[in-house]
Write an enzyme that holds these catalytic residues in place. Sequence first.
Site, PDB file in Angstrom:
ATOM      1  N   ALA A   1       0.833  -1.204   0.000  1.00  0.00           N
ATOM      2  CA  ALA A   1       0.000   0.000   0.000  1.00  0.00           C
ATOM      3  C   ALA A   1       0.871   1.259   0.000  1.00  0.00           C
ATOM      4  CB  ALA A   1      -0.924   0.010   1.214  1.00  0.00           C
TER       5      ALA A   1
ATOM      6  N   ASN B   1       4.420  -7.412   4.614  1.00  0.00           N
ATOM      7  CA  ASN B   1       3.742  -8.682   4.337  1.00  0.00           C
ATOM      8  C   ASN B   1       3.561  -8.899   2.854  1.00  0.00           C
ATOM      9  OD1 ASN B   1       3.247  -9.877   6.780  1.00  0.00           O
ATOM     10  ND2 ASN B   1       1.351  -8.753   7.114  1.00  0.00           N
TER      11      ASN B   1
ATOM     12  N   ASP C   1       1.363  -0.646  14.555  1.00  0.00           N
ATOM     13  CA  ASP C   1       1.848   0.698  14.930  1.00  0.00           C
ATOM     14  C   ASP C   1       0.922   1.800  14.418  1.00  0.00           C
ATOM     15  OD1 ASP C   1       3.993  -0.885  15.520  1.00  0.00           O
ATOM     16  OD2 ASP C   1       5.477   0.303  14.429  1.00  0.00           O
TER      17      ASP C   1
ATOM     18  N   ARG D   1     -13.041 -18.257   4.291  1.00  0.00           N
ATOM     19  CA  ARG D   1     -11.895 -18.611   5.121  1.00  0.00           C
ATOM     20  C   ARG D   1     -12.295 -18.830   6.589  1.00  0.00           C
ATOM     21  NH1 ARG D   1      -7.057 -14.755   2.657  1.00  0.00           N
ATOM     22  NH2 ARG D   1      -6.664 -16.135   0.903  1.00  0.00           N
TER      23      ARG D   1
ATOM     24  N   HIS E   1      -4.741 -12.052   8.794  1.00  0.00           N
ATOM     25  CA  HIS E   1      -5.079 -10.702   8.326  1.00  0.00           C
ATOM     26  C   HIS E   1      -5.972 -10.040   9.371  1.00  0.00           C
ATOM     27  CE1 HIS E   1      -5.823  -7.850   4.913  1.00  0.00           C
ATOM     28  NE2 HIS E   1      -6.917  -7.595   5.616  1.00  0.00           N
TER      29      HIS E   1
ATOM     30  N   ALA F   1      -6.967  -8.806  -0.845  1.00  0.00           N
ATOM     31  CA  ALA F   1      -6.053  -7.898  -0.136  1.00  0.00           C
ATOM     32  C   ALA F   1      -5.215  -7.094  -1.133  1.00  0.00           C
ATOM     33  CB  ALA F   1      -5.131  -8.678   0.794  1.00  0.00           C
TER      34      ALA F   1
END
Length: 592
Positions: free
Chosen positions: A151, A178, A360, A419, A529, A573
């Site tokens: 991102a 990730n 964070d 999932r 996730h 994602a």
Amino acid sequence: MRKFIIVLIVLFVIWGIPGCTKGEEKSLFNAGIYEGSAAGGYEDEVRLEVTFSKNKIRDIRIIKHKETKGVSDAAFARIPNAIIEKQSLDVDIVTGATYSSNAIIDAVKDAVEKAGGDVSALMAKQESAKPIEKGLKSMEADVIVIGAGGAGLAAAVSAHQNGASVIVIEKMPIVGGNTIICGASYNAVDPSRQKPLGIEDSTDKHFKQTYEGGDKLGKPEMIRVLVDNAYPAIQWLEGLGMEFRDITFTVLGGLWPRAHKPVMPLGTGFITTYMDYINSHDDIEVLVDTKAVKIIKENGRVTGVVADTPENKITFKANKGVVIATGGFSSNIAMRDKYNKMWPELTRMKTTNHAGAMGDGLILAEAVGANLIGLEHIQLLPMGDPETGSLLGNIEQNVENRIFVNKNGNRFVDEGARRDVMTLALLNQEDSYMYIILDTHSYPSEDVKNNFNESMTELLSKGKAVKASSLEELAAKINVDPENLKNAVDSFNKSVDSGKPDLFGRTLYQDRIDKPPYYAGARKPTVHHTMGGIEINTEAQVLDKNGNIIPGLYAAGEVTGGIHGTNRLGGNALPDITVFGRIAGKSAALTR
Ligand code: ADP
């Protein structure tokens, strides 16, 4: 005695309660010296010793090799130095010494694995990511991005394309987060790739599956932006030089065959593409070992970031905006425990995530008034390596061609389901333990690689897969009841033939499991996730607790919430982080 108690109390405060995380980062490697070896060019072995500190490859010493002298000298002289200098395994092969170069790289990979490191995280080009200069107190750019994962780097490139100067700060010594270690399945409705495979699809269907797959808790306007921009973002990436394969497939929990696969392994294609852009442009840079510790807000507007570096604190002034792209919190056990309401217990569960996924950004954002939503929605996968929780070693290729059986050899769930549904079912099996069962349809040859760049040959040699020429033999090797395993496969094959939903409601089928050799691979639940996070609007502007925009502050990627609801579809994602990263960068660059 008093002194001793005081010391104990101090240690307790510093380290936290035993069993909880210390709020510190885990390291990239287990420090120490590890041996690595690989086959050389002429049936011989290259053996070397690698010295690791917690976060760096410090030294590489060749112990033994019989590569042809003269030809291989340059490789032995250059490759180890290049790996150390770049802290990357993606180094140039020495011309004329290809075998030796590759053997050295493979031997270092072997040592990295032994040191508990993640080989794929070291596979992207890292060269333009640099540590900060000594003594520097402040820096300035139009847009400051926190986090150099998918991102953050999408936001950085997009901000730069929209005329902004950009600094990305990354707390780890390497970029990629990730994103670089993920399976890289990217959902997008794409008739050019789906139609030739006979797959009917639409953005409305992608919308509906995403919305309903998250129990209608994702915000419809955000999902609309996601599904409508997923394919344009692929075209944007292709325009930056990234290549995708011609296929689409159904990824675990993806519900439909719309997942795209990059040509480069795992998430390295995304990160390399962004880093190539950053390397070849001025006014855009990435600084590693630089951890954001505070967002500066003056007179109601976000104007910068304070970061810790190994040297000193630095203030990054943002003329236009700050983008938070710090990822999720799956590696932060205390935070997981704090927010978890969905699962019985997560304290001891392993994770697929990299060490920096500590949440964070949530703390940074909340301190300047941001609203956090959906933090209780934590995604588990039924696909973790039983020892490490990693996705590595996962033998599946796609949803259609494999089944899951428990320790008795029985199927227990629709293997094409959501999932959360599959993981819940697995948690109810003995030891929460299962085997993926598949056959030669998934591996026409043992050179074929899984979604994590491991060939079946490698999976077998690492003990991640078990092979047998009959189901009886397979059952004996994995210690399950042979009758049950046979029945499980037979009932699956009947459903493949009929194409009708089976007793578990499964509808996704392709080939029968009937072509030996058969393969099995063990898996357990793992934390993957975190769906919740910072609330943003469709422009990726951060909202406060009253729904108002916080001027100058943007967020994108896993650190945000409100898109996936209770359960993120597999393959959603990457479009999320790419689409909203791109929007966040543009919005920040165009701020007045
Ligand atoms: P996403 O998929 O949302 O891009 P990633 O995990 O790929 O998430 O990337 C997030 C990146 O942000 C990681 O590289 C992580 O190390 C980095 N990061 C996390 N916290 C901080 C922080 N406080 N300062 C700088 N970088 C951070």
